[in-house]
Design a protein around this motif. Structure first.
Motif, PDB file in Angstrom:
ATOM      1  N   TRP A  72      28.563 -23.470 -70.591  1.00  0.00           N
ATOM      2  CA  TRP A  72      28.186 -22.433 -69.842  1.00  0.00           C
ATOM      3  C   TRP A  72      27.391 -21.493 -71.005  1.00  0.00           C
ATOM      4  N   TYR A  73      25.589 -21.861 -71.331  1.00  0.00           N
ATOM      5  CA  TYR A  73      25.170 -20.812 -71.399  1.00  0.00           C
ATOM      6  C   TYR A  73      24.876 -20.323 -70.609  1.00  0.00           C
ATOM      7  N   SER A  74      24.688 -18.600 -70.190  1.00  0.00           N
ATOM      8  CA  SER A  74      24.675 -17.990 -69.614  1.00  0.00           C
ATOM      9  C   SER A  74      24.615 -16.706 -70.218  1.00  0.00           C
ATOM     10  N   SER A  75      23.285 -15.667 -70.417  1.00  0.00           N
ATOM     11  CA  SER A  75      23.315 -14.365 -70.179  1.00  0.00           C
ATOM     12  C   SER A  75      24.643 -13.901 -69.950  1.00  0.00           C
ATOM     13  N   ARG A  76      25.157 -14.404 -69.327  1.00  0.00           N
ATOM     14  CA  ARG A  76      26.622 -13.175 -68.594  1.00  0.00           C
ATOM     15  C   ARG A  76      27.276 -13.226 -69.649  1.00  0.00           C
ATOM     16  N   VAL A  77      28.075 -14.666 -70.320  1.00  0.00           N
ATOM     17  CA  VAL A  77      28.899 -15.380 -71.975  1.00  0.00           C
ATOM     18  C   VAL A  77      28.335 -13.959 -72.816  1.00  0.00           C
ATOM     19  N   GLN A  78      26.684 -13.583 -72.681  1.00  0.00           N
ATOM     20  CA  GLN A  78      26.567 -12.630 -74.317  1.00  0.00           C
ATOM     21  C   GLN A  78      26.907 -11.119 -73.814  1.00  0.00           C
ATOM     22  N   GLN A  79      26.634 -11.043 -72.307  1.00  0.00           N
ATOM     23  CA  GLN A  79      26.726  -9.352 -71.810  1.00  0.00           C
ATOM     24  C   GLN A  79      28.296  -9.092 -71.765  1.00  0.00           C
ATOM     25  N   VAL A  80      28.780 -10.213 -71.080  1.00  0.00           N
ATOM     26  CA  VAL A  80      29.806  -9.422 -70.624  1.00  0.00           C
ATOM     27  C   VAL A  80      31.332 -10.678 -71.488  1.00  0.00           C
ATOM     28  N   SER A  89      33.769  -2.511 -69.389  1.00  0.00           N
ATOM     29  CA  SER A  89      33.693  -1.133 -68.970  1.00  0.00           C
ATOM     30  C   SER A  89      34.253  -2.232 -67.461  1.00  0.00           C
ATOM     31  N   SER A  90      34.937  -0.923 -66.439  1.00  0.00           N
ATOM     32  CA  SER A  90      35.762  -1.086 -65.162  1.00  0.00           C
ATOM     33  C   SER A  90      34.438  -2.954 -64.201  1.00  0.00           C
ATOM     34  N   LEU A  91      32.963  -2.201 -64.166  1.00  0.00           N
ATOM     35  CA  LEU A  91      32.453  -3.509 -63.904  1.00  0.00           C
ATOM     36  C   LEU A  91      32.297  -4.422 -64.768  1.00  0.00           C
ATOM     37  N   CYS A  96      34.395 -10.584 -64.733  1.00  0.00           N
ATOM     38  CA  CYS A  96      35.863 -11.549 -65.412  1.00  0.00           C
ATOM     39  C   CYS A  96      36.327 -11.578 -64.487  1.00  0.00           C
ATOM     40  N   SER A  97      37.227 -11.261 -63.839  1.00  0.00           N
ATOM     41  CA  SER A  97      38.397 -11.042 -62.701  1.00  0.00           C
ATOM     42  C   SER A  97      37.862 -12.417 -61.892  1.00  0.00           C
TER      43      SER A  97
END
Length: 228
Positions: A72-80, A89-91, A96-97
């Protein structure tokens, strides 16, 4: 000659050149091709480029699976996903949930259905835990290669599991796993010298620490500076 007149071995060979979605689409054309799609021999290797692909009904898990890879190479991995839970944060927690149990649930199925797995690679799977990997080690006793990369929740407990349960392991990599320490790596080197061990950056990264632990470290540093 019509395609469905080919014998099973020829059809399996043709299917092997297709990706998972194409195999699924072809299997919906007739019962004969559906049987080929469901043949466990077709599914000795599975590669997923994101956890979301695990939700699709375009593959078959079975005892024939030998090689499993989830990248899973994604900016979401690094940023979230890679952020400590207490800093999210709540967002970020909401994001992640929606996927945090996907890989763990999938690995639980692998434990029950794929006892002959030889190689497991997990990269960027930020939500998997030590227990997820240890469960695979206990269930897939023929596992020879374990590669973990950028899996932030993985700790020295996995390395203890390698020593205790990875009887067939020949290669272990824990790259960019920041909660793996030199002590854990040394344990494997001492107890399992036959295992080829790699750990690029892992033991040199800053490990996670709970907020109260960080406060204690800060206070200790302040005292040292005061009396130095």
């Amino acid at each position: 000659m019509h395609l469905t007149q080919l014998n099973c071995e020829c059809l399996l060979h043709l299917f092997s050149f297709l990706d998972k979605d194409s195999r699924k689409s072809l299997s919906l054309t007739c019962r004969r091709l559906r049987e080929v799609f469901l043949d466990p021999r077709l599914w000795s290797l599975l590669h997923f480029s994101s956890p979301c692909q695990l939700r699709r009904d375009n593959y078959v898990l079975g005892a024939s699976l030998r090689f499993l890879t989830i990248f899973w190479y994604s900016s979401r991995v690094q940023q979230v996903c890679n952020i400590e839970d207490w800093l999210k944060s709540s967002l970020q927690k909401t994001i992640c949930s929606k996927h945090e149990r996907l890989v763990s649930t999938f690995l639980a199925h692998v434990c029950y259905m794929c006892p002959n797995l030889l190689s497991l690679t997990l990269s960027g799977c930020a939500h998997i835990t030590d227990q997820d990997v240890i469960a695979v080690l206990k269930s897939c006793r023929r596992l020879r290669c374990l590669r973990l990369e950028n899996c932030v929740r993985i700790t020295d407990c996995v390395l203890e599991g390698v020593v205790a349960h990875g009887t067939s392991l020949e290669e272990v990599q824990v790259d960019f796993c920041r909660n793996v320490t030199q002590a854990g790596l040394q344990l494997v080197r001492e107890k399992r010298p036959d295992v080829q061990l790699g750990a690029e950056m892992s033991a040199g990264m800053i490990p996670d620490s709970l907020p109260d632990e960080r406060l204690e470290i800060r206070r200790t540093l302040q005292k040292v500076l005061q009396f130095s």
